[in-house]
Motif scaffolding. Structure first.
Motif, PDB file in Angstrom:
ATOM      1  N   ASP A   1       0.836  -1.202   0.000  1.00 41.97           N
ATOM      2  CA  ASP A   1       0.000   0.000   0.000  1.00 41.97           C
ATOM      3  C   ASP A   1       0.873   1.255   0.000  1.00 41.97           C
ATOM      4  O   ASP A   1       1.841   1.353   0.749  1.00 41.97           O
ATOM      5  CB  ASP A   1      -0.912   0.017   1.227  1.00 41.97           C
ATOM      6  CG  ASP A   1      -1.985  -1.064   1.163  1.00 41.97           C
ATOM      7  OD1 ASP A   1      -2.420  -1.377   0.040  1.00 41.97           O
ATOM      8  OD2 ASP A   1      -2.366  -1.582   2.223  1.00 41.97           O
ATOM      9  N   THR A   2       0.485   2.214  -0.838  1.00 44.27           N
ATOM     10  CA  THR A   2       1.282   3.428  -1.022  1.00 44.27           C
ATOM     11  C   THR A   2       0.383   4.649  -0.929  1.00 44.27           C
ATOM     12  O   THR A   2      -0.734   4.654  -1.466  1.00 44.27           O
ATOM     13  CB  THR A   2       2.001   3.405  -2.390  1.00 44.27           C
ATOM     14  OG1 THR A   2       2.779   2.207  -2.494  1.00 44.27           O
ATOM     15  CG2 THR A   2       2.914   4.607  -2.548  1.00 44.27           C
ATOM     16  N   ARG A   3       0.858   5.668  -0.267  1.00 44.13           N
ATOM     17  CA  ARG A   3       0.117   6.913  -0.120  1.00 44.13           C
ATOM     18  C   ARG A   3       1.044   8.088  -0.410  1.00 44.13           C
ATOM     19  O   ARG A   3       2.256   8.027  -0.193  1.00 44.13           O
ATOM     20  CB  ARG A   3      -0.442   7.064   1.308  1.00 44.13           C
ATOM     21  CG  ARG A   3      -1.324   5.909   1.761  1.00 44.13           C
ATOM     22  CD  ARG A   3      -2.671   5.904   1.072  1.00 44.13           C
ATOM     23  NE  ARG A   3      -3.539   4.864   1.614  1.00 44.13           N
ATOM     24  CZ  ARG A   3      -3.658   3.640   1.078  1.00 44.13           C
ATOM     25  NH1 ARG A   3      -2.945   3.320  -0.002  1.00 44.13           N
ATOM     26  NH2 ARG A   3      -4.494   2.768   1.608  1.00 44.13           N
ATOM     27  N   VAL A   4       0.454   9.193  -0.849  1.00 50.71           N
ATOM     28  CA  VAL A   4       1.155  10.468  -0.976  1.00 50.71           C
ATOM     29  C   VAL A   4       0.434  11.467  -0.087  1.00 50.71           C
ATOM     30  O   VAL A   4      -0.758  11.741  -0.277  1.00 50.71           O
ATOM     31  CB  VAL A   4       1.203  10.965  -2.433  1.00 50.71           C
ATOM     32  CG1 VAL A   4       1.888  12.336  -2.496  1.00 50.71           C
ATOM     33  CG2 VAL A   4       1.942   9.972  -3.327  1.00 50.71           C
TER      34      VAL A   4
ATOM     35  N   PHE B   1      -0.152  13.263  11.626  1.00 53.09           N
ATOM     36  CA  PHE B   1      -0.973  12.722  10.559  1.00 53.09           C
ATOM     37  C   PHE B   1      -1.214  11.234  10.820  1.00 53.09           C
ATOM     38  O   PHE B   1      -0.262  10.451  10.912  1.00 53.09           O
ATOM     39  CB  PHE B   1      -0.283  12.891   9.199  1.00 53.09           C
ATOM     40  CG  PHE B   1       0.015  14.326   8.845  1.00 53.09           C
ATOM     41  CD1 PHE B   1      -0.958  15.125   8.274  1.00 53.09           C
ATOM     42  CD2 PHE B   1       1.265  14.874   9.097  1.00 53.09           C
ATOM     43  CE1 PHE B   1      -0.689  16.447   7.946  1.00 53.09           C
ATOM     44  CE2 PHE B   1       1.548  16.191   8.768  1.00 53.09           C
ATOM     45  CZ  PHE B   1       0.569  16.981   8.195  1.00 53.09           C
ATOM     46  N   HIS B   2      -2.481  10.852  10.933  1.00 58.78           N
ATOM     47  CA  HIS B   2      -2.837   9.455  11.161  1.00 58.78           C
ATOM     48  C   HIS B   2      -3.191   8.809   9.821  1.00 58.78           C
ATOM     49  O   HIS B   2      -3.946   9.383   9.020  1.00 58.78           O
ATOM     50  CB  HIS B   2      -4.007   9.373  12.133  1.00 58.78           C
ATOM     51  CG  HIS B   2      -3.707   9.954  13.477  1.00 58.78           C
ATOM     52  ND1 HIS B   2      -2.848   9.360  14.382  1.00 58.78           N
ATOM     53  CD2 HIS B   2      -4.126  11.119  14.064  1.00 58.78           C
ATOM     54  CE1 HIS B   2      -2.762  10.107  15.473  1.00 58.78           C
ATOM     55  NE2 HIS B   2      -3.519  11.187  15.307  1.00 58.78           N
ATOM     56  N   LEU B   3      -2.654   7.633   9.584  1.00 61.88           N
ATOM     57  CA  LEU B   3      -2.774   6.970   8.293  1.00 61.88           C
ATOM     58  C   LEU B   3      -3.476   5.622   8.420  1.00 61.88           C
ATOM     59  O   LEU B   3      -3.650   5.101   9.535  1.00 61.88           O
ATOM     60  CB  LEU B   3      -1.385   6.776   7.683  1.00 61.88           C
ATOM     61  CG  LEU B   3      -0.533   8.047   7.554  1.00 61.88           C
ATOM     62  CD1 LEU B   3       0.912   7.683   7.266  1.00 61.88           C
ATOM     63  CD2 LEU B   3      -1.088   8.947   6.456  1.00 61.88           C
ATOM     64  N   ASP B   4      -3.843   5.050   7.275  1.00 63.04           N
ATOM     65  CA  ASP B   4      -4.463   3.734   7.262  1.00 63.04           C
ATOM     66  C   ASP B   4      -3.479   2.647   6.829  1.00 63.04           C
ATOM     67  O   ASP B   4      -3.871   1.516   6.552  1.00 63.04           O
ATOM     68  CB  ASP B   4      -5.685   3.728   6.342  1.00 63.04           C
ATOM     69  CG  ASP B   4      -5.329   4.039   4.886  1.00 63.04           C
ATOM     70  OD1 ASP B   4      -4.205   4.547   4.639  1.00 63.04           O
ATOM     71  OD2 ASP B   4      -6.169   3.777   4.001  1.00 63.04           O
ATOM     72  N   ILE B   5      -2.183   2.984   6.750  1.00 61.73           N
ATOM     73  CA  ILE B   5      -1.136   2.024   6.425  1.00 61.73           C
ATOM     74  C   ILE B   5       0.002   2.185   7.417  1.00 61.73           C
ATOM     75  O   ILE B   5       0.051   3.166   8.167  1.00 61.73           O
ATOM     76  CB  ILE B   5      -0.593   2.207   4.987  1.00 61.73           C
ATOM     77  CG1 ILE B   5       0.185   3.539   4.880  1.00 61.73           C
ATOM     78  CG2 ILE B   5      -1.718   2.165   3.959  1.00 61.73           C
ATOM     79  CD1 ILE B   5       0.967   3.686   3.584  1.00 61.73           C
ATOM     80  N   GLU B   6       0.904   1.210   7.431  1.00 60.92           N
ATOM     81  CA  GLU B   6       2.119   1.329   8.232  1.00 60.92           C
ATOM     82  C   GLU B   6       3.206   1.946   7.345  1.00 60.92           C
ATOM     83  O   GLU B   6       3.765   1.265   6.484  1.00 60.92           O
ATOM     84  CB  GLU B   6       2.564  -0.037   8.752  1.00 60.92           C
ATOM     85  CG  GLU B   6       1.595  -0.648   9.750  1.00 60.92           C
ATOM     86  CD  GLU B   6       2.143  -1.901  10.403  1.00 60.92           C
ATOM     87  OE1 GLU B   6       3.336  -2.211  10.200  1.00 60.92           O
ATOM     88  OE2 GLU B   6       1.377  -2.573  11.118  1.00 60.92           O
ATOM     89  N   PRO B   7       3.515   3.217   7.525  1.00 61.87           N
ATOM     90  CA  PRO B   7       4.460   3.913   6.633  1.00 61.87           C
ATOM     91  C   PRO B   7       5.918   3.599   6.975  1.00 61.87           C
ATOM     92  O   PRO B   7       6.659   4.456   7.462  1.00 61.87           O
ATOM     93  CB  PRO B   7       4.115   5.382   6.865  1.00 61.87           C
ATOM     94  CG  PRO B   7       3.711   5.425   8.309  1.00 61.87           C
ATOM     95  CD  PRO B   7       2.984   4.131   8.565  1.00 61.87           C
ATOM     96  N   ALA B   8       6.335   2.376   6.688  1.00 64.57           N
ATOM     97  CA  ALA B   8       7.703   1.958   7.036  1.00 64.57           C
ATOM     98  C   ALA B   8       8.734   2.582   6.119  1.00 64.57           C
ATOM     99  O   ALA B   8       9.926   2.605   6.460  1.00 64.57           O
ATOM    100  CB  ALA B   8       7.808   0.444   7.005  1.00 64.57           C
ATOM    101  N   LEU B   9       8.324   3.069   4.943  1.00 68.20           N
ATOM    102  CA  LEU B   9       9.235   3.734   4.010  1.00 68.20           C
ATOM    103  C   LEU B   9       8.680   5.127   3.736  1.00 68.20           C
ATOM    104  O   LEU B   9       7.487   5.285   3.455  1.00 68.20           O
ATOM    105  CB  LEU B   9       9.352   2.936   2.706  1.00 68.20           C
ATOM    106  CG  LEU B   9      10.047   1.575   2.825  1.00 68.20           C
ATOM    107  CD1 LEU B   9       9.783   0.716   1.586  1.00 68.20           C
ATOM    108  CD2 LEU B   9      11.541   1.757   3.016  1.00 68.20           C
ATOM    109  N   MET B  10       9.559   6.132   3.796  1.00 73.57           N
ATOM    110  CA  MET B  10       9.108   7.511   3.614  1.00 73.57           C
ATOM    111  C   MET B  10      10.205   8.359   2.984  1.00 73.57           C
ATOM    112  O   MET B  10      11.380   8.268   3.362  1.00 73.57           O
ATOM    113  CB  MET B  10       8.742   8.125   4.977  1.00 73.57           C
ATOM    114  CG  MET B  10       8.284   9.586   4.891  1.00 73.57           C
ATOM    115  SD  MET B  10       7.850  10.300   6.518  1.00 73.57           S
ATOM    116  CE  MET B  10       9.492  10.660   7.179  1.00 73.57           C
ATOM    117  N   VAL B  11       9.804   9.183   2.002  1.00 72.92           N
ATOM    118  CA  VAL B  11      10.680  10.218   1.451  1.00 72.92           C
ATOM    119  C   VAL B  11       9.851  11.471   1.247  1.00 72.92           C
ATOM    120  O   VAL B  11       8.620  11.417   1.129  1.00 72.92           O
ATOM    121  CB  VAL B  11      11.323   9.801   0.109  1.00 72.92           C
ATOM    122  CG1 VAL B  11      12.280   8.635   0.301  1.00 72.92           C
ATOM    123  CG2 VAL B  11      10.273   9.456  -0.947  1.00 72.92           C
TER     124      VAL B  11
END
Length: 410
Positions: free
Chosen positions: A70-73, A396-406
Motif C-alpha cells: 500500500d502506497t500513499r502520498v 498525521f494518522h494513516l491507514d497504512i504502516e508507513p515503514a518507508l518515507m521520502v
C-alpha cells in the motif's frame, strides 16, 4: 549553473529548456489563480506545461508499507492523503526531489510525486501537478539512482550505469538509456552537466553527457560509500573521510576532508542525510554517535548521542536531530555536543534502523521549516518544528504502516 560552448546534444536540450525559464519574471505572481496550465505565445517565466506554479514549496511525503505494498502520498500543504497504486516487495524507497523510486527484486518502480522545485540560484520556482505512475527502471535491490535537471543515472548492484533523459520521466515515460562503459564502485552522480563516478580501484572519473571520458581530477576514494550533492560540490564518503569534487569553469578539482584520526570501519560515514540545499551532512558514527560534516568549513564533528536510529539536521546553526532507541527525538547543539531538547517517545515499540537489505523503518526528513518522522507501527507521521525545541506541530494518522518515507517537492 555552468554554461560552456562544448555542450553535448542532451546538455543543449537541457540548456534550451532552462533558457526559457530564465527570462524576465515580470507579471508572474506565482499564485494558483495566476498559474497557467496551457501553452501561450507569451508564456510567463517559469511556465511548465501541465503544472501549476505556486508561491510556496509544495512538500509531499511518499509513503509505502512494504508488507502490503500500500502506497500513499501525503500533501503537507492541504493535509490530504492520496491513495496511489500498490508497489509490493519494496526494499528501499528513494527520491530525487520529485520522483519516488520503489526498489524491488523485479526492478525499480517510478512514481511522479507531482511536486518539485526549480532553483535558479537567485530565485526558486515551485510546482505542483498530477501524481502518476511513470513505469519501471531495470535494476533490483542495491540499485542507486541520482538525478539533476537533465538526466537520471541508474547504477545497478554490479556497477553498470545507465543514463536516462529527465524529460522522458517528466512526460511519464522511462524511455531509452545510454550505458556508460566500465563498472563503478558507487553511484554515478550527475553534476555540472557531467557525470561523476568512482572506478573499482577507487579512481574518480568524469564523463560528459554522451558518456565519453572528460578531464578528471587526480583523486582517489577508496571504499566509496555514500554521496551527496551540495552547493559546494559533490561529497563522496571514503575510507579515510570525505572527498569533495567541485567544478569551476569546466575544470574539476577534488579535495580530501579527512576525519583527522583513525576511524574504525564500523564508525565510518557511509550514508549521508541532509536538508536539500544545505552544506551540512549527517551520518551515523557507530551505534552511539553521529558525524556532522560542514562542507563549507571542510570540518567533521563527532557528536556523542544515545543509541542512534536516524539523524538529520537543517544545518546553518540548527540542532542535530537524532531519533534514538527510546523512540524519542533528541536535539543536540552541534558545536558543543550538548543535548538541548527532546520529545516524549513518538515511535511505537522499540525502533530500529531497518532490516538488513532494506531501509524500512523510522527516518527523519528535513526541509526549510519542518522535520518529519514516520512511526510505522503507530501508522502515523509527525511534523516537528525544529526551531521550537522539537515541538510537535501536526500529527498525521494513516491507514497504512508507513515503514518507508521520502519527501518530495524540494
Amino acid at each position: 549553473m555552468f554554461v560552456r560552448r562544448n555542450v553535448t546534444t542532451w546538455g543543449s536540450a537541457a540548456l534550451v529548456a532552462v533558457s526559457l525559464l530564465t527570462t524576465s519574471c515580470a507579471g508572474q505572481d506565482g499564485t494558483a489563480s495566476g498559474a497557467r496550465t496551457t501553452p501561450s505565445a507569451s508564456a510567463p517565466h517559469g511556465y511548465v506545461e501541465g503544472a501549476q506554479e505556486k508561491a510556496e514549496q509544495q512538500s509531499r511525503l511518499v509513503l509505502n508499507d512494504p508488507r502490503t505494498g500500500d502506497t500513499r502520498v501525503l500533501d503537507l500543504i492541504t493535509g490530504k492523503v492520496h491513495e496511489v497504486s500498490r508497489t509490493t516487495g519494496t526494499t528501499e524507497l528513494t527520491t530525487d526531489g520529485r520522483f519516488g523510486y520503489f526498489h524491488t527484486a523485479g526492478g525499480t518502480h517510478v512514481l511522479d510525486g507531482g511536486a518539485w522545485m526549480v532553483d535558479h540560484g537567485d530565485h526558486v520556482h515551485y510546482y505542483s501537478a498530477a501524481i502518476r505512475d511513470v513505469g519501471r527502471l531495470p535494476g533490483g535491490p542495491g540499485t542507486r539512482i541520482r538525478s539533476d535537471a537533465a538526466v537520471t543515472a541508474v547504477t545497478d548492484e554490479d556497477g553498470r550505469a545507465r543514463v536516462y533523459r529527465r524529460a522522458g520521466l517528466e512526460k511519464g515515460k522511462v524511455g531509452s538509456a545510454r550505458t556508460l562503459s566500465g563498472t563503478h564502485a558507487g553511484a554515478v552522480v550527475p553534476y555540472a552537466e557531467h557525470l561523476l563516478g568512482v572506478t573499482e580501484d577507487g579512481k574518480v572519473v568524469v564523463y560528459d553527457r554522451e558518456g565519453k571520458r572528460a578531464a578528471s581530477p587526480d583523486a582517489q576514494c577508496k571504499e566509496v560509500r555514500g554521496d551527496a550533492v551540495t552547493r559546494r560540490g559533490v561529497v563522496l564518503g571514503c575510507a579515510d573521510g570525505a572527498l569533495l569534487v567541485r567544478e569551476d569553469d569546466g575544470t574539476f578539482t577534488a579535495q580530501k576532508i579527512p576525519y583527522g584520526s583513525d576511524v574504525p570501519e564500523k564508525e565510518r560515514a557511509t550514508a549521508f542525510r541532509h536538508r536539500p540545499g544545505s552544506d551540512t551532512l549527517t551520518a551515523p558514527a557507530g551505534e552511539r554517535a553521529v558525524w556532522v560534516l560542514d562542507v563549507t568549513e571542510r570540518r567533521w564533528t563527532r557528536v556523542k548521542t544515545g543509541p542512534v536510529v536516524s539523524a538529520n539536521t537543517a544545518g546553518e546553526g540548527s540542532v542535530l536531530i537524532v531519533l534514538e532507541t527510546d523512540g524519542a527525538l533528541h536535539g543536540y547543539e552541534i558545536a558543543t555536543g550538548k543535548q538541548v531538547s527532546n520529545t516524549k517517545p513518538l515511535v511505537t515499540g522499540a525502533p530500529d534502523a531497518g532490516r538488513e537489505g532494506s531501509n524500512a523503518g523510522p527516518v527523519i526528513e528535513v526541509d526549510r521549516s519542518r522535520a518529519y518522522l514516520n512511526d510505522p507501527r503507530g501508522k502515523s507521521v509527525y511534523e516537528i518544528d525544529y526551531n521550537d525545541n522539537l515541538r510537535i506541530a501536526r500529527t498525521f494518522h494513516l491507514d497504512i504502516e508507513p515503514a518507508l518515507m521520502v519527501e518530495t517537492g524540494r
